[in-house]
Structure formats: C-alpha cells, structure tokens
Scaffold this active site. Structure first.
Site, PDB file in Angstrom:
ATOM      1  CD1 TRP A 101      35.779  32.913  40.876  1.00  0.00           C
ATOM      2  CD2 TRP A 101      35.466  35.104  40.598  1.00  0.00           C
ATOM      3  NE1 TRP A 101      34.743  33.290  41.685  1.00  0.00           N
ATOM      4  CE2 TRP A 101      34.533  34.624  41.535  1.00  0.00           C
ATOM      5  CE3 TRP A 101      35.450  36.458  40.258  1.00  0.00           C
ATOM      6  CZ2 TRP A 101      33.593  35.460  42.150  1.00  0.00           C
ATOM      7  CZ3 TRP A 101      34.516  37.291  40.864  1.00  0.00           C
ATOM      8  CH2 TRP A 101      33.608  36.791  41.792  1.00  0.00           C
ATOM      9  CG  ASP A 171      42.138  34.282  41.943  1.00  0.00           C
ATOM     10  OD1 ASP A 171      42.225  34.103  43.166  1.00  0.00           O
ATOM     11  OD2 ASP A 171      41.086  34.677  41.379  1.00  0.00           O
ATOM     12  CE  LYS A 195      35.336  33.966  47.689  1.00  0.00           C
ATOM     13  NZ  LYS A 195      35.803  34.142  46.323  1.00  0.00           N
TER      14      LYS A 195
HETATM   15  C1  LIG Z   1      35.625  35.078  45.233  1.00  0.00           C
HETATM   16  C2  LIG Z   1      36.675  35.024  44.203  1.00  0.00           C
HETATM   17  C3  LIG Z   1      37.111  36.172  43.527  1.00  0.00           C
HETATM   18  C4  LIG Z   1      36.493  37.541  43.748  1.00  0.00           C
HETATM   19  O1  LIG Z   1      36.842  38.016  44.987  1.00  0.00           O
HETATM   20  P1  LIG Z   1      36.443  39.493  45.472  1.00  0.00           P
HETATM   21  O2  LIG Z   1      37.262  39.636  46.711  1.00  0.00           O
HETATM   22  O3  LIG Z   1      34.978  39.502  45.709  1.00  0.00           O
HETATM   23  O4  LIG Z   1      36.851  40.445  44.419  1.00  0.00           O
HETATM   24  C5  LIG Z   1      38.128  36.046  42.616  1.00  0.00           C
HETATM   25  N1  LIG Z   1      38.702  34.851  42.377  1.00  0.00           N
HETATM   26  C6  LIG Z   1      38.309  33.731  43.003  1.00  0.00           C
HETATM   27  C7  LIG Z   1      38.974  32.444  42.694  1.00  0.00           C
HETATM   28  C8  LIG Z   1      37.288  33.781  43.933  1.00  0.00           C
HETATM   29  O5  LIG Z   1      36.894  32.657  44.550  1.00  0.00           O
END
Ligand SMILES: *Cc1c(COP(=O)(O)O)cnc(C)c1O
Length: 359
Positions: A101, A171, A195
């Site tokens: 990511w 993030d 998540k």
């Molecule tokens: C799942 C995830 C993403 C991507 O998320 P989307 O909503 O599918 O774009 C980005 N960063 C992390 C840390 C993730 O776990």
C-alpha cells in the site's frame, strides 16, 4: 442463522450489536418511516447522523479543533492521488515504503511530482519496519508519508518516524481506532473504513486546517480538493450516507466499550494469545520481526505450501473464514480487528493446536 469467525483483512468483521441495531432500524429509522438508505442527505435526520458521527469520532480520538474531519469516497487508494494533488506545493515528498500500500501511494505520487523513497523494507519482503530515526529527508519535501499498519505484511510502526519538522501523513486504514493516538503528531491521517470501522465506501480524512488551501496542483478536479469537502461539511455532493451511519454506530459501540484505551487492551490481549501460540508452536510460525508486529493483522506459515492450503481448507470447514494470506505472500493471515471477539482468537488457537497435533 449462524455466524462464522471472520478473519478477513477487509471488508471485515463488524460488531454484531451494530449489525443488529442497523437491522432494527432498517425499515423505519427512528420514526422517519424510511431507511437511512432512502433518506435525503440534506434531511434533518441525516444531518444529526453525520454530525453525531463526527462528534463521537472527535471525542474518541481526541481530535483538536484545528483539524477537520472529512467523510469521503474513492477508498484509501484515491487518497494516494488526492494527497499529492493537495499537499505537494514544492512538488516533492518523502515516502517510507513498508509494503504494497505504501508502494502504491509512492508510485501514484510520482505522477504529480518528485516522490523520494527515504526508507524501505523491501529487502526482506516487508517483514520489518526500517529505522526511521534519522532519515535523509529533502529539506523542501512537503510531507513524509507512511502506511502505519501494513495490512498485508502484518507490521506496524511502534514509533513514528522522525520527520525533522516535516508534515507527517499516515494511512491508518488497518489500525484506525485500534489504540489511542496523538493526532497532533500528524498533518493528515486517513483510512478506508472497511478494515476496522464500517462498510466499504467511506474513507475518513483527518486533516490540519492549515493544509487545506486553494493552492492545489493545476488540474486537480473539484471533487479531489480537500477544501471543497471541508467548506461543505462533507456534503458538497451526496456522501456515502449509509456507510457514514454505520460508522457512527461503531463509534458509539467503541465509546460504550471504554474508548481507545479499552480497544488497545483487548487488542493486545487477542494478539498476545495468537503470537504466544506462534512463538512456541512446532508447526506454525509468524513471519514478522517481533518488535514490529501488528496488533491487527497476523501473518503466519507452516513452511509447507500444501500444509498451508490444507490448514486454510480445514479451518474454513470448522467455521474460521478468510484465513488465507494475501495472494502476493501466501501462507495464512488472521486479521483480528476491534470487532473480533477474544473468544474467536481463543478458538482459532485451539483449532491450530489440534491441527498441529494431527499433522
Ligand atoms: C485496504 C488498504 C488500502 C486500500 O483501500 P481501498 O479502500 O481498497 O482503496 C490502502 N491502505 C491500506 C493500509 C489498506 O489496508
């Protein structure tokens, strides 16, 4: 009705109480005679839903007044572009690449300016967090970017990088609300809610006000400007209303449970049960350097791909779903987010112990 133990990395398990409450309100939300799905986002009822959700999130995380809370769409992946478009005033930013990511965010930023990789753990398949105490960060970098919890590899920053005075952007998709956080250490915190918070379709951005400006890269679409959403209280256009409503319920659930200190305590307990087992197991072992282990995503392997596949299959038959590791790493991964009960982890370990004996 029977519910499984769902170890999915995302979309993931939600608190059963929240789902039941949503079910009760499905046809008639509190006397409105309609579902939240059918409601105008300009209605009084929805206004109190979104305002209430924001107020509860502010309370839970202790978000200071000089930060805005935005409920947006496009997933975490859209932030990979939105961040540089809005924050790259000098067209330069530092990226710490600790997994897929972070790498995607880094590559996306390159479309807009000079993204500099200042640290990486790619040399050991992202199984650790690099030392970020004294990085070579360009003087004119607009921000330093991290993925705080690496969902796929199961690592977590236990101490934030020394940004040397630069704005920190994080993030937190897979560790959102898993433990107390000092918001003032960040310029921008964001995460997709699917998540650890709610249903897919909502991304929450917490951004310091001085970073919200008209001065964005040329060509930045209106919808990708933080300012337009901040000025309109996340109601510039139709927001992901039902998702925000569920997030609000999860915030209430967290408050009732005792807030982030309580989440941390329970999460440490759950992760401890699993890691303690892995550390003494003769069959299974964890794949991450001990001091960098995530509380949320726990990858493990047997060292034998056939046996891994057998485990995933038999676990599924026993009611433990989504234990297969990410397609890029193989093995297994148990995501044990806030809503996974302690009992789910205890039962999983019991099952692993049995599998170990039999194989
Ligand atoms: C799942 C995830 C993403 C991507 O998320 P989307 O909503 O599918 O774009 C980005 N960063 C992390 C840390 C993730 O776990």
């Amino acid at each position: 009705m029977s519910r499984v133990y769902n170890f999915s990395a995302g979309p993931a398990v939600l608190p059963e109480e929240v789902l039941r409450e949503a079910a009760d309100e499905m046809l008639d939300y509190r006397g409105t005679g309609m579902s939240v799905m059918e409601m105008s986002h300009r209605s009084g009822a929805f206004e109190s839903i979104i305002k209430g959700a924001e107020a509860d999130l502010r309370e839970i995380m202790g978000i200071p007044d000089q930060y805005k809370v935005l409920f947006l769409q496009g997933g975490a992946s859209q932030q990979f572009a939105m961040i540089p478009m809005n924050l790259m005033k000098n067209r330069k930013a530092a990226y710490i690449v600790t997994g897929q990511w972070a790498k995607k965010a880094y590559q996306e930023a390159k479309l807009y300016g000079e993204a500099v990789e200042v640290a990486s753990s790619a040399d050991k398949t992202f199984s650790y967090i690099p030392d970020c105490s004294d990085l070579d960060i360009p003087e004119d970098a607009d921000y330093v970017y991290i993925c705080e919890n690496n969902t796929i590899y199961g690592t977590k920053f236990k101490t934030l990088p020394n940004t040397k005075g630069h704005t920190l952007v994080a993030d937190v998709s897979s560790c959102f609300l898993s433990e107390p956080v000092d918001v003032t250490k960040y310029g921008l915190i964001y995460g997709g809610v699917q998540k650890n918070i709610g249903p897919a379709g909502v991304v929450i951005v917490i951004i310091r006000e001085d970073l919200i400006t008209e001065d964005v890269l040329p060509g930045t679409p209106t919808m990708l400007r933080y300012k337009i959403h901040a000025d309109n209280g996340s109601l510039y256009n139709t927001p992901p209303a039902y998702g925000i409503y569920i997030c609000g319920k999860v915030f209430q659930w967290i408050k009732k449970k005792g807030g982030l200190p309580a989440m941390k305590e329970i999460n440490e307990k759950k992760a401890g049960i699993l890691y303690d087992f892995l550390d003494q197991s003769s069959l299974f072992h964890g794949t991450v350097r001990k001091e960098d282990r995530s509380l949320m995503n726990v990858p493990f392997v047997t060292g034998n791909e056939e046996l891994d596949a057998k485990f995933v299959k038999e676990a599924k038959q026993a009611g433990f779903e989504n234990l297969k590791g990410h397609r890029t790493v193989g093995g297994m991964r148990a995501s044990i987010y806030n809503a996974m009960p302690v009992e789910g982890v205890e039962k999983l370990v019991e099952f692993m112990r049995k599998f170990e004996k039999e194989n």
